[in-house]
Design a protein around this motif. Structure first.
Motif, PDB file in Angstrom:
ATOM      1  N   ASP A 160      -0.629  47.352  28.338  1.00  0.00           N
ATOM      2  CA  ASP A 160      -1.130  47.533  26.984  1.00  0.00           C
ATOM      3  C   ASP A 160      -0.774  46.254  26.230  1.00  0.00           C
ATOM      4  OD1 ASP A 160       1.556  47.755  25.941  1.00  0.00           O
ATOM      5  OD2 ASP A 160       1.590  49.820  26.627  1.00  0.00           O
ATOM      6  N   ASP A 175       0.472  58.097  28.216  1.00  0.00           N
ATOM      7  CA  ASP A 175       0.031  57.582  26.929  1.00  0.00           C
ATOM      8  C   ASP A 175      -0.858  58.557  26.178  1.00  0.00           C
ATOM      9  OD1 ASP A 175       1.442  55.286  27.151  1.00  0.00           O
ATOM     10  OD2 ASP A 175      -0.225  54.037  27.803  1.00  0.00           O
ATOM     11  N   MET A 207      -4.224  48.214  22.437  1.00  0.00           N
ATOM     12  CA  MET A 207      -2.871  47.815  22.060  1.00  0.00           C
ATOM     13  C   MET A 207      -1.869  48.894  22.447  1.00  0.00           C
ATOM     14  SD  MET A 207      -1.272  45.336  20.761  1.00  0.00           S
ATOM     15  CE  MET A 207      -2.398  44.307  19.861  1.00  0.00           C
ATOM     16  N   ARG A 208      -2.289  50.152  22.330  1.00  0.00           N
ATOM     17  CA  ARG A 208      -1.349  51.262  22.497  1.00  0.00           C
ATOM     18  C   ARG A 208      -1.532  52.036  23.792  1.00  0.00           C
ATOM     19  NH1 ARG A 208       0.838  53.850  18.130  1.00  0.00           N
ATOM     20  NH2 ARG A 208       0.137  55.844  18.919  1.00  0.00           N
ATOM     21  N   TYR A 209      -2.689  51.854  24.447  1.00  0.00           N
ATOM     22  CA  TYR A 209      -2.941  52.659  25.641  1.00  0.00           C
ATOM     23  C   TYR A 209      -3.006  51.775  26.871  1.00  0.00           C
ATOM     24  CZ  TYR A 209      -3.788  56.442  22.487  1.00  0.00           C
ATOM     25  OH  TYR A 209      -3.633  57.402  21.532  1.00  0.00           O
ATOM     26  N   ARG A 210      -2.235  52.140  27.860  1.00  0.00           N
ATOM     27  CA  ARG A 210      -2.235  51.338  29.083  1.00  0.00           C
ATOM     28  C   ARG A 210      -3.533  51.509  29.848  1.00  0.00           C
ATOM     29  NH1 ARG A 210       3.598  53.233  31.124  1.00  0.00           N
ATOM     30  NH2 ARG A 210       3.055  54.937  29.749  1.00  0.00           N
TER      31      ARG A 210
END
Lengths: 269, 420
Positions: free
Chosen positions: B59, B390, B409-412
């Motif tokens: 991410d 996530d 940005m926040r989720y792989r």
């Protein structure tokens, strides 16, 4: 050697005089966030919406508690400077002591820096404790709205504390990842402590032009903090932090050099 | 107590340093705490000998790089000082492919087809000025018959040269033409320009089936591999792949895959969706094609070798079973032909028919490696990771209809795949 011994004695004496305030401050900024996090988790269960820990932490108000504690510490620092002019007017005694006026300067600055470092270090403890509380409460729960239970889904992310740390802007400022961030945080730390002291010394010695560099550095500090609190949204147009760090460092050095000169010349008497 | 009082400041400093350093060591030590392993599902891992599959699960804040050499997995975790924007699967695609730094739009403007070229930045959004080109192919569209795919499926790019053919649906009358188009600045320094940038017809092809003159062909799209153009059409229930020289327009190869039917909005479960994905590998002169079928459970993967004419090396009709499906939202497929085998890394999503549509996007993703030899599955393995953690926050969200994010940005997600 005598100068160092005198400095060391003065440093510890100063620190001991801070301890009642410091103890209250540290206790407050440990207990309050824990309570806030705990109640934020309870709210989460009620609304059935489990946020990630870094979001929960920010939403609980714990970051605000840190900010308030930080401001209180700065105010207390100023109070201890001005207190010497009130009542007993001990500043005049200190200035005539044979310990050297520089020791006076450095001991006060060092005590403030140590206190600030303690407050910051404590935040990591709070972050960790809060995570443990959340992890503990996430097992064996049923969410009220959706009816999901921890048997359906493992609500806790694997290696979640690490992820919560590297994904939290708050932690990334206090405990930076990488050299440029570490330098930036150190410079912020230095310029805040030296600038505050320098401002007070300028006011005492009636060198009001000193507020100009203090103002500029305050503006810089705010700019850098705003950037670093939203680093993720600056990912497309990232700015290097070295120029601002070096500028802050230059300000900190100026504050120390000029501040200690003001004290040495006894201009604050 | 006198000792404490005498050294209070130093002791406090020690405590502070221990707290800060302890936290730093704690975070650094847990860096490798994530799960990342390869689980064999079927076949022998020997199938992975001789290849290196690398990529990362990342991410914006951190990444785990992995390298699978001869079946042995190595991982390396790290974090970013400055968070990085990694782009989404929504980044502007031109038809079946992503062209770095650019994307093309095509519009029908009363018989003429107008291409616009947009420069795109890292996030995939359009920036700045754009250029326009026009072609007017001799086509007539009977009532209700238009295109077999979005219009920009007909765009192919070789270096700075841009080629276009209209993805006409079966039944369109006229003549199929592949043009090399010339762009001019829209609102350029000389104002609107036209005429002086005439396009060149490179290839002409019939829109009528060779076997049955009553039936038309449907043009699925145009691709480019090296300096060759590849025209994909569906005719007589086959997928026809023709390769042309982009300079002379001469036919270099002609291959067919039997038993293939595609539609823009398939109604029959055995049909494939016309909107395929493609991936050109220039060094080895191969074109990888990926068709989804209507039910999303039986995708078709093709590896076409264009070195000597056109040859379908591997054609795999995958069976994902009843419990998982292709993920047209976040899923990805990466395939490469190596040592006579087709290696595929692919994410698929679990199915739960009971859940309403939106919640299905929160069902667990699985990342698999498939190895095919002579179009037969000889190995399947799964990357076991924390990827799905996530979406815990999404799975518990009270009202997902407000939209769910694919914030890179926040989720792989799996990125930067490469198979050597």
């Amino acid at each position: 050697m005598d100068i160092l011994k005198g400095f060391y004695r003065l440093l510890n004496r100063e620190f001991v005089s801070w301890t009642p305030f410091l103890a209250c401050l540290l206790a407050g900024s440990l207990i309050l966030p824990i309570m806030l996090i705990n109640s934020a988790i309870t709210d989460e269960f009620r609304s059935s919406y489990l946020q990630r820990y870094e979001d929960l932490y920010a939403a609980s108000g714990s970051e605000l508690v840190f900010l308030i504690a930080f401001v209180l510490l700065c105010l207390y620092f100023l109070v201890t400077i001005y207190a010497r002019y009130w009542g007993s007017k001990s500043i005049y005694t200190y200035l005539t002591l044979p310990v050297g006026r520089l020791s006076l300067y450095w001991s006060k600055l060092a005590v403030f820096a140590i206190s600030l470092l303690l407050l910051i270090g404590e935040q990591f403890l709070v972050y960790r404790l809060g995570y443990s509380i959340m992890a503990g409460r996430l097992s064996g729960i049923r969410l009220l709205n959706s009816g999901l239970t921890s048997e359906d889904i493992n609500f806790l992310m694997n290696n979640g504390f690490y992820l919560a740390h590297v994904r939290s802007e708050f932690c990334r400022i206090l405990l930076p990842l990488g050299f440029s961030r570490l330098l930036s945080s150190l410079c912020l730390f230095m310029v805040i402590s030296t600038g505050l002291y320098y401002g007070a010394l300028c006011e005492r010695s009636r060198k009001f032009y000193g507020f100009v560099p203090v103002g500029i550095s305050a503006y810089l500090v705010v700019r850098v903090l705003l950037y670093r609190m939203n680093e993720a949204s600056h990912a497309l147009n990232p700015t290097g932090l070295y120029p601002s760090s070096l500028l802050l460092l230059a300000f900190a050095v100026f504050f120390i050099v000029h501040g200690s000169r003001i004290i040495r010349r006894g201009a604050i008497a | 107590m006198p000792f404490v009082k005498k050294h209070a400041a130093l002791l406090a400093l020690a405590v502070a340093v221990i707290l800060v350093l302890g936290a730093a060591i704690d975070v650094d030590a847990s860096k490798n705490g994530g799960i990342f392993s390869l689980k064999d599902i079927s076949g022998s891992r020997k199938a992975l000998d001789g290849v290196t599959i690398r990529g990362e699960l990342s991410d914006g804040y951190q990444r785990t790089e992995f390298k699978l050499t001869d079946g042995r997995l190595d991982t390396h975790a790290s974090w970013n000082g400055q968070p990085e924007w990694l782009g989404t699967s929504w980044t502007m695609r031109t038809g079946s492919k992503t062209i770095p730094g650019r994307f093309y739009n095509v519009q029908n403007e009363g018989g003429a087809f107008s291409l616009s070229s947009h420069d795109s930045d890292e996030s995939g959004s359009s920036i700045g000025f754009f250029k326009v080109a026009r072609v007017s192919p001799p086509l007539s569209f009977p009532e209700g018959v238009l295109y077999s795919n979005p219009l920009n499926y007909g765009v192919a790019v070789i270096g700075e040269r841009v080629f276009y053919t209209v993805p006409a649906a079966a039944g369109v009358k006229g003549k199929g033409i592949i043009y090399e188009v010339n762009f001019y600045d829209w609102f350029g320094s000389n104002g609107m320009q036209s005429g002086e940038f005439a396009s060149r017809a490179v290839v002409e092809y019939s829109l009528i089936s060779e076997k049955d003159s009553d039936r038309g062909i449907s043009v699925l799209g145009l691709e480019a591999v090296g300096d060759k153009l590849v025209l994909l059409t569906e005719e007589d229930e086959t997928l026809r792949i023709r390769s042309y020289d982009s300079a002379s327009g001469s036919l270099l190869g002609d291959a067919r895959l039997p038993d293939f039917r595609a539609d823009i909005l398939p109604t029959n479960k055995s049909f494939y969706r016309a909107s395929y994905l493609s991936d050109a590998e220039e060094q080895s002169n191969r074109l990888l094609l990926h068709f989804q079928n209507l039910s999303l459970t039986r995708p078709l993967l093709l590896s076409v070798n264009l070195t000597d004419g056109a040859e379908v090396e591997t054609a795999v009709r995958m069976e994902l079973g009843d419990e998982q499906e292709e993920d047209s939202f976040q899923g990805f497929t990466y395939a490469r032909e190596r040592n006579g085998k087709l290696y595929v890394v692919k994410t698929v999503r679990e199915i739960n028919e009971d859940l309403p549509g939106f919640y299905r996007l929160m069902l667990p993703l699985h990342a698999y490696i498939y190895v095919y030899e002579d179009s037969r599955l000889i190995y399947q393995g799964e990357f076991v990771t924390d990827l799905n953690d996530d979406s815990i926050e999404l799975a518990t969200r009270p009202d997902p209809s407000r939209g769910i994010s694919e914030d890179p940005m926040r989720y792989r997600a799996f990125r930067n795949l490469a198979i050597d």
